[in-house]
Design an enzyme around this catalytic site. Structure first.
Site, PDB file in Angstrom:
ATOM      1  N   LYS A   1       1.039  -1.269  -0.098  1.00  0.00           N
ATOM      2  CA  LYS A   1      -0.032  -0.209   0.028  1.00  0.00           C
ATOM      3  C   LYS A   1       0.868   1.168   0.024  1.00  0.00           C
ATOM      4  O   LYS A   1       0.624   2.054   0.831  1.00  0.00           O
ATOM      5  CB  LYS A   1      -1.040   0.124   1.443  1.00  0.00           C
ATOM      6  CG  LYS A   1      -2.057  -1.114   1.280  1.00  0.00           C
ATOM      7  CD  LYS A   1      -3.175  -1.075   2.076  1.00  0.00           C
ATOM      8  CE  LYS A   1      -4.002  -2.092   1.703  1.00  0.00           C
ATOM      9  NZ  LYS A   1      -3.617  -3.545   2.524  1.00  0.00           N
TER      10      LYS A   1
ATOM     11  N   GLN B   1     -15.026 -10.803   5.889  1.00  0.00           N
ATOM     12  CA  GLN B   1     -15.417  -9.578   5.758  1.00  0.00           C
ATOM     13  C   GLN B   1     -16.923  -9.218   5.216  1.00  0.00           C
ATOM     14  O   GLN B   1     -17.279  -8.081   5.170  1.00  0.00           O
ATOM     15  CB  GLN B   1     -14.472  -8.428   4.909  1.00  0.00           C
ATOM     16  CG  GLN B   1     -13.083  -8.553   5.479  1.00  0.00           C
ATOM     17  CD  GLN B   1     -12.246  -7.609   4.867  1.00  0.00           C
ATOM     18  OE1 GLN B   1     -12.648  -6.309   4.574  1.00  0.00           O
ATOM     19  NE2 GLN B   1     -10.899  -7.830   4.551  1.00  0.00           N
TER      20      GLN B   1
HETATM   21  O1  3DU Z   1     -10.375 -10.632   5.171  1.00  0.00           O
HETATM   22  P1  3DU Z   1      -9.252 -11.476   4.818  1.00  0.00           P
HETATM   23  O2  3DU Z   1      -8.653 -12.253   6.053  1.00  0.00           O
HETATM   24  O3  3DU Z   1      -9.996 -12.457   3.671  1.00  0.00           O
HETATM   25  O4  3DU Z   1      -8.094 -10.693   4.410  1.00  0.00           O
HETATM   26  C1  3DU Z   1      -8.202  -9.634   3.370  1.00  0.00           C
HETATM   27  C2  3DU Z   1      -6.804  -9.396   2.797  1.00  0.00           C
HETATM   28  O5  3DU Z   1      -6.750  -8.246   1.737  1.00  0.00           O
HETATM   29  C3  3DU Z   1      -5.934  -8.925   3.917  1.00  0.00           C
HETATM   30  O6  3DU Z   1      -4.595  -9.241   3.478  1.00  0.00           O
HETATM   31  C4  3DU Z   1      -5.961  -7.309   3.622  1.00  0.00           C
HETATM   32  O7  3DU Z   1      -4.745  -6.745   4.177  1.00  0.00           O
HETATM   33  C5  3DU Z   1      -6.186  -7.246   2.280  1.00  0.00           C
HETATM   34  N1  3DU Z   1      -6.928  -6.016   1.720  1.00  0.00           N
HETATM   35  C6  3DU Z   1      -8.393  -5.837   2.102  1.00  0.00           C
HETATM   36  O8  3DU Z   1      -8.713  -6.643   2.993  1.00  0.00           O
HETATM   37  C7  3DU Z   1      -9.036  -4.825   1.492  1.00  0.00           C
HETATM   38  C8  3DU Z   1      -8.183  -3.925   0.767  1.00  0.00           C
HETATM   39  O9  3DU Z   1      -9.121  -3.091   0.268  1.00  0.00           O
HETATM   40  C9  3DU Z   1      -7.122  -4.252   0.415  1.00  0.00           C
HETATM   41  C10 3DU Z   1      -6.631  -5.363   0.744  1.00  0.00           C
END
Ligand code: 3DU
Length: 255
Positions: free
Chosen positions: A85, A211
């Site tokens: 990022k 999420q």
């Molecule tokens: O919610 P999860 O565990 O599936 O993880 C989502 C991943 O994607 C996490 O590594 C986070 O840093 C990344 N991410 C987002 O969740 C949202 C964004 O807009 C960009 C990256």
């Protein structure tokens, strides 16, 4: 080969549009690398790429555990994305990006809020020189994303009102990014972005599962790849979880 071509090739080979977000945690830092390698190996046949962020980088170290992980990913024919990022002035962005590329990452994620001149221009130049990819955040998946990516602003190129993310999507095309990130939690935004950027630019969609985002809805709205973390690695059987999400995705849009 462009990064967008590399990941497309791997997606066909592995028959998967799933990018694993390897955001593991453990109280015993010494176990973290082994746990990461174990998870990666367990799901290797169901993912087309792996994404690492600073959550793993800080405890493991870039030229330590993270580089080992990236090498193992490459051995398994899995490209590695650094979720940096990037969001600083140009010369430090460039130095940081060079470290990630030198450690073997095939692509990095950057924030378009920082702009082109004196912001991301040097990073794009570097990525072209080193044949690596840049993915641009366009609309994040969390609720507060509306405050920045979803705000109404005046588009300086037209003098008319637009959403911030619409301007970012157009910049991604102008800057020749290798892909853009749009959260799975708002599929209507994925559809908006897809209309704006056309068919060529891949959309990576994080936020599937924990999420609240839905794999099929995201793909139907125009996502190309799904970024999935906790729904895979926090499940009892990461291999089965990855296979299941991969299958759901393939029923919607075969890889
Ligand atoms: O919610 P999860 O565990 O599936 O993880 C989502 C991943 O994607 C996490 O590594 C986070 O840093 C990344 N991410 C987002 O969740 C949202 C964004 O807009 C960009 C990256």
């Amino acid at each position: 080969m462009l990064f967008s071509e590399l990941i497309e090739k791997r997606a066909h080979e592995k028959c998967s549009r799933i990018v694993l977000a390897l955001d593991l945690e453990t109280r015993q830092r010494r176990m973290l690398l082994n746990k990461s390698l174990r998870t990666l190996r367990a799901v290797k046949d169901y993912i087309c790429a792996v994404k690492v962020n600073r959550q793993l980088l800080l405890p493991l170290g870039l030229y330590g555990g993270v580089q080992t992980l990236v090498s193992e990913a490459h051995r398994l024919r899995i490209p590695a994305i650094m979720d940096a990022k990037l969001n600083d002035v140009g010369h430090t962005n460039e130095a940081i990006a060079r470290h990630y590329f030198n450690a073997g990452f095939d692509a990095i994620i950057a924030s378009p809020f920082v702009g082109w001149k004196g912001g991301l221009e040097p990073v794009f130049n570097l990525s072209r020189k080193m044949s690596r990819g840049i993915l641009l955040l366009t609309y994040m998946s969390h609720e507060g994303a509306t405050e920045g990516y979803g705000q109404r602003v005046i588009d300086p190129s037209t003098g008319k009102e637009a959403y911030q993310f619409e301007i970012f999507a157009k910049k991604a095309v102008d800057w020749n990014a290798d892909g853009i990130i749009v959260g799975a939690t708002q599929p209507e935004r994925i559809a908006d972005v897809r209309r704006l950027v056309g068919e060529r630019l891949p959309i990576y969609s994080p936020g599937v599962g924990v999420q609240g985002g839905d794999a099929s809805r995201s793909l139907n709205a125009g996502a190309t790849y799904l970024i999935v973390g906790r729904s895979v690695f926090s499940s009892r059987n990461p291999k089965c979880a990855a296979e299941e999400i991969r299958n759901v995705a393939n029923q919607t849009l075969p890889a």
